[in-house]
Scaffold this active site. Structure first.
Site, PDB file in Angstrom:
ATOM      1  N   ASN A   6       0.280   4.583  -0.386  1.00 22.28           N
ATOM      2  CA  ASN A   6      -0.127   5.829   0.416  1.00 22.28           C
ATOM      3  C   ASN A   6       0.074   5.425   1.812  1.00 22.28           C
ATOM      4  O   ASN A   6       0.583   6.418   2.696  1.00 22.28           O
ATOM      5  CB  ASN A   6      -1.422   6.172   0.349  1.00 22.28           C
ATOM      6  CG  ASN A   6      -1.530   6.913  -1.299  1.00 22.28           C
ATOM      7  OD1 ASN A   6      -0.856   7.975  -1.527  1.00 22.28           O
ATOM      8  ND2 ASN A   6      -2.629   6.623  -2.015  1.00 22.28           N
ATOM      9  N   GLY A  25      -0.879   2.401  -7.496  1.00 14.71           N
ATOM     10  CA  GLY A  25      -1.607   2.536  -8.709  1.00 14.71           C
ATOM     11  C   GLY A  25      -0.978   3.517  -9.518  1.00 14.71           C
ATOM     12  O   GLY A  25      -0.804   3.365 -10.762  1.00 14.71           O
ATOM     13  N   CYS A  61       0.803  -1.175  -0.179  1.00 16.63           N
ATOM     14  CA  CYS A  61      -0.113   0.009   0.037  1.00 16.63           C
ATOM     15  C   CYS A  61       0.980   1.192   0.040  1.00 16.63           C
ATOM     16  O   CYS A  61       1.615   1.504   0.818  1.00 16.63           O
ATOM     17  CB  CYS A  61      -0.855  -0.055   1.491  1.00 16.63           C
ATOM     18  SG  CYS A  61      -1.775   1.585   1.555  1.00 16.63           S
ATOM     19  N   CYS A  67      -3.972   6.422  -4.675  1.00 18.45           N
ATOM     20  CA  CYS A  67      -3.593   5.145  -4.551  1.00 18.45           C
ATOM     21  C   CYS A  67      -2.128   5.098  -5.112  1.00 18.45           C
ATOM     22  O   CYS A  67      -1.823   5.349  -6.102  1.00 18.45           O
ATOM     23  CB  CYS A  67      -4.186   4.230  -5.419  1.00 18.45           C
ATOM     24  SG  CYS A  67      -3.631   2.675  -5.657  1.00 18.45           S
ATOM     25  N   GLY A  68      -1.236   5.042  -4.184  1.00 20.51           N
ATOM     26  CA  GLY A  68       0.284   4.951  -4.477  1.00 20.51           C
ATOM     27  C   GLY A  68       0.722   4.099  -5.261  1.00 20.51           C
ATOM     28  O   GLY A  68       1.390   4.297  -6.337  1.00 20.51           O
ATOM     29  N   ASN A  81      -6.861  -4.064  -8.630  1.00 17.48           N
ATOM     30  CA  ASN A  81      -6.929  -2.594  -8.619  1.00 17.48           C
ATOM     31  C   ASN A  81      -7.185  -2.088  -9.908  1.00 17.48           C
ATOM     32  O   ASN A  81      -6.507  -2.640 -10.714  1.00 17.48           O
ATOM     33  CB  ASN A  81      -5.788  -1.922  -7.917  1.00 17.48           C
ATOM     34  CG  ASN A  81      -5.691  -2.319  -6.559  1.00 17.48           C
ATOM     35  OD1 ASN A  81      -6.213  -2.187  -5.478  1.00 17.48           O
ATOM     36  ND2 ASN A  81      -4.753  -3.175  -6.126  1.00 17.48           N
ATOM     37  N   GLU A 117     -10.284   0.722  -6.243  1.00 16.77           N
ATOM     38  CA  GLU A 117      -9.462  -0.109  -5.415  1.00 16.77           C
ATOM     39  C   GLU A 117      -9.853  -1.419  -5.196  1.00 16.77           C
ATOM     40  O   GLU A 117     -10.931  -1.623  -4.753  1.00 16.77           O
ATOM     41  CB  GLU A 117      -8.682   0.482  -4.273  1.00 16.77           C
ATOM     42  CG  GLU A 117      -7.791   1.398  -4.339  1.00 16.77           C
ATOM     43  CD  GLU A 117      -7.208   1.796  -3.192  1.00 16.77           C
ATOM     44  OE1 GLU A 117      -7.084   1.078  -2.123  1.00 16.77           O
ATOM     45  OE2 GLU A 117      -6.776   3.156  -2.858  1.00 16.77           O
ATOM     46  N   HIS A 165      -2.295  -4.529 -10.670  1.00 17.42           N
ATOM     47  CA  HIS A 165      -3.201  -3.148 -11.119  1.00 17.42           C
ATOM     48  C   HIS A 165      -3.378  -3.457 -12.745  1.00 17.42           C
ATOM     49  O   HIS A 165      -2.456  -4.150 -13.363  1.00 17.42           O
ATOM     50  CB  HIS A 165      -2.287  -2.031 -11.111  1.00 17.42           C
ATOM     51  CG  HIS A 165      -2.015  -1.595  -9.616  1.00 17.42           C
ATOM     52  ND1 HIS A 165      -2.797  -0.573  -9.084  1.00 17.42           N
ATOM     53  CD2 HIS A 165      -0.946  -2.208  -8.645  1.00 17.42           C
ATOM     54  CE1 HIS A 165      -2.447  -0.546  -7.810  1.00 17.42           C
ATOM     55  NE2 HIS A 165      -1.491  -1.428  -7.679  1.00 17.42           N
TER      56      HIS A 165
HETATM   57  O1  ZDP Z   1      -4.114  -4.100  -3.494  1.00 21.32           O
HETATM   58  C1  ZDP Z   1      -5.214  -3.704  -2.507  1.00 21.32           C
HETATM   59  O2  ZDP Z   1      -6.105  -4.487  -2.274  1.00 21.32           O
HETATM   60  C2  ZDP Z   1      -5.357  -2.325  -2.539  1.00 21.32           C
HETATM   61  N1  ZDP Z   1      -6.592  -1.950  -2.118  1.00 21.32           N
HETATM   62  C3  ZDP Z   1      -4.300  -1.870  -1.338  1.00 21.32           C
HETATM   63  C4  ZDP Z   1      -4.230  -0.487  -1.029  1.00 21.32           C
HETATM   64  C5  ZDP Z   1      -3.316   0.306  -1.937  1.00 21.32           C
HETATM   65  C6  ZDP Z   1      -3.498   1.767  -1.773  1.00 21.32           C
HETATM   66  N2  ZDP Z   1      -4.443   2.630  -2.248  1.00 21.32           N
HETATM   67  C7  ZDP Z   1      -2.007   2.349  -2.277  1.00 21.32           C
HETATM   68  O3  ZDP Z   1      -1.754   3.521  -2.034  1.00 21.32           O
HETATM   69  O4  ZDP Z   1      -1.134   1.713  -2.913  1.00 21.32           O
HETATM   70  C8  ZDP Z   1      -3.455   2.051  -0.365  1.00 21.32           C
END
Ligand code: ZDP
Length: 279
Positions: free
Chosen positions: A76, A226, A74, A223-224, A196, A214, A165
């Protein structure tokens, strides 16, 4: 037993942070995390993040999405974790640097100017089996490949930043009916671990606009992982530079895919919102 928490957000992607340094197992269950993330009956968040003891690293991060599922990484969230750790340690060094174990490998965070956090997000993974996706039975890269969703053919590129992704370039991100098609991408049969989903509008070679659906959390403000995956998709398809600003609904991230070590570097803010105690 009462558990203390601190709420943080990175560009509006918000998390409940738990000091879990006393145990190698999360202090809360996935079911409890779902309750706490609820915006009406709980604290409200996109996920819960636990700061656990290191494993050949300074710390370990584990995260539960707001639906209780556990992602590998994750972006962020790990910026929020870095600021949370500075607070826990009372770290007064100018450049707090942490090596954090995640299910996607070791990720390194560093506090830089203005309290922003720069994260070494590691290398992208591009083979179909690494995403994972069945879009390429021969286990090749999936680049600008057709995918049928909601009765329409989309040209998609798949990138793993530890988590999956699926990226689609569009003329106008504002026009994407995210709430309708997002879930259909997320649960598409070609993504066995779900995915995602990012929609990207190229404004300039060095400026992308992104909206994200997400896995396990729905439409979020940022989404970092992403943003990193989307820049990789843009470079692979000749649509953008290796350094670009990615504008999300919650604000901007600076993303670089380094020529030297092929790793992604993400720089962005992480803000403390409030602290509290769980009964
Ligand atoms: O891969 C997933 O199930 C995401 N929902 C995880 C969280 C990713 C996030 N938004 C990010 O910033 O990379 C927090």
């Amino acid at each position: 037993m009462s558990i203390e928490f601190v709420k943080y957000h990175g560009l509006g992607n918000d998390f409940i942070l738990i000091d879990n340094r006393s145990s190698s197992e999360p202090l809360l269950t996935q079911k409890q995390a779902v309750k706490l993330c609820d915006r009406h009956f709980g604290i409200g968040a996109d996920g819960v993040i636990f700061a656990l003891p290191g494993q050949d690293s300074d710390y370990t991060m584990r995260i539960f999405n707001s639906d209780g599922s556990e992602p590998e990484m994750c972006g962020n969230g790990i910026r929020c974790l870095a600021q949370f750790l500075v607070g826990l340690e009372g770290d007064r060094s100018k450049i707090a640097k942490y090596r954090i174990h995640t299910l996607a490998g070791i990720i390194t965070t560093q506090i830089v100017a203005d309290g922003q956090v720069k994260v070494d997000m590691g290398m992208p993974r591009l083979l179909a089996a690494e995403i994972p996706t069945q879009l390429s039975p021969g286990n090749n890269k999936v680049i600008d490949q057709p995918l049928e969703v909601a009765g329409q053919s989309w040209s998609v590129t798949c990138v793993s930043m530890g988590n999956p992704h699926c990226i689609t370039f569009v003329e106008d991100v504002a026009a994407v009916p995210l709430e309708i098609i997002g879930p259909q991408f997320e649960h598409h049969a070609v993504f066995p671990q779900r995915t995602n989903t990012e929609f990207i509008q190229v404004v300039r070679y060095d400026y992308l606009k992104m909206r994200v659906w997400e896995r396990g959390a729905g439409a979020t403000l940022a989404c970092g992982t992403g943003a990193c995956a989307s820049l990789v998709a843009g470079v692979l398809t000749g649509r953008c530079d290796r350094i670009a600003v990615v504008e999300l609904p919650g604000g901007c991230l600076e993303i670089e895919w380094s020529d030297l070590d092929q790793k992604l570097y993400m720089t962005g803010p992480a803000q403390r919102v409030f602290a509290g105690k769980l009964p």
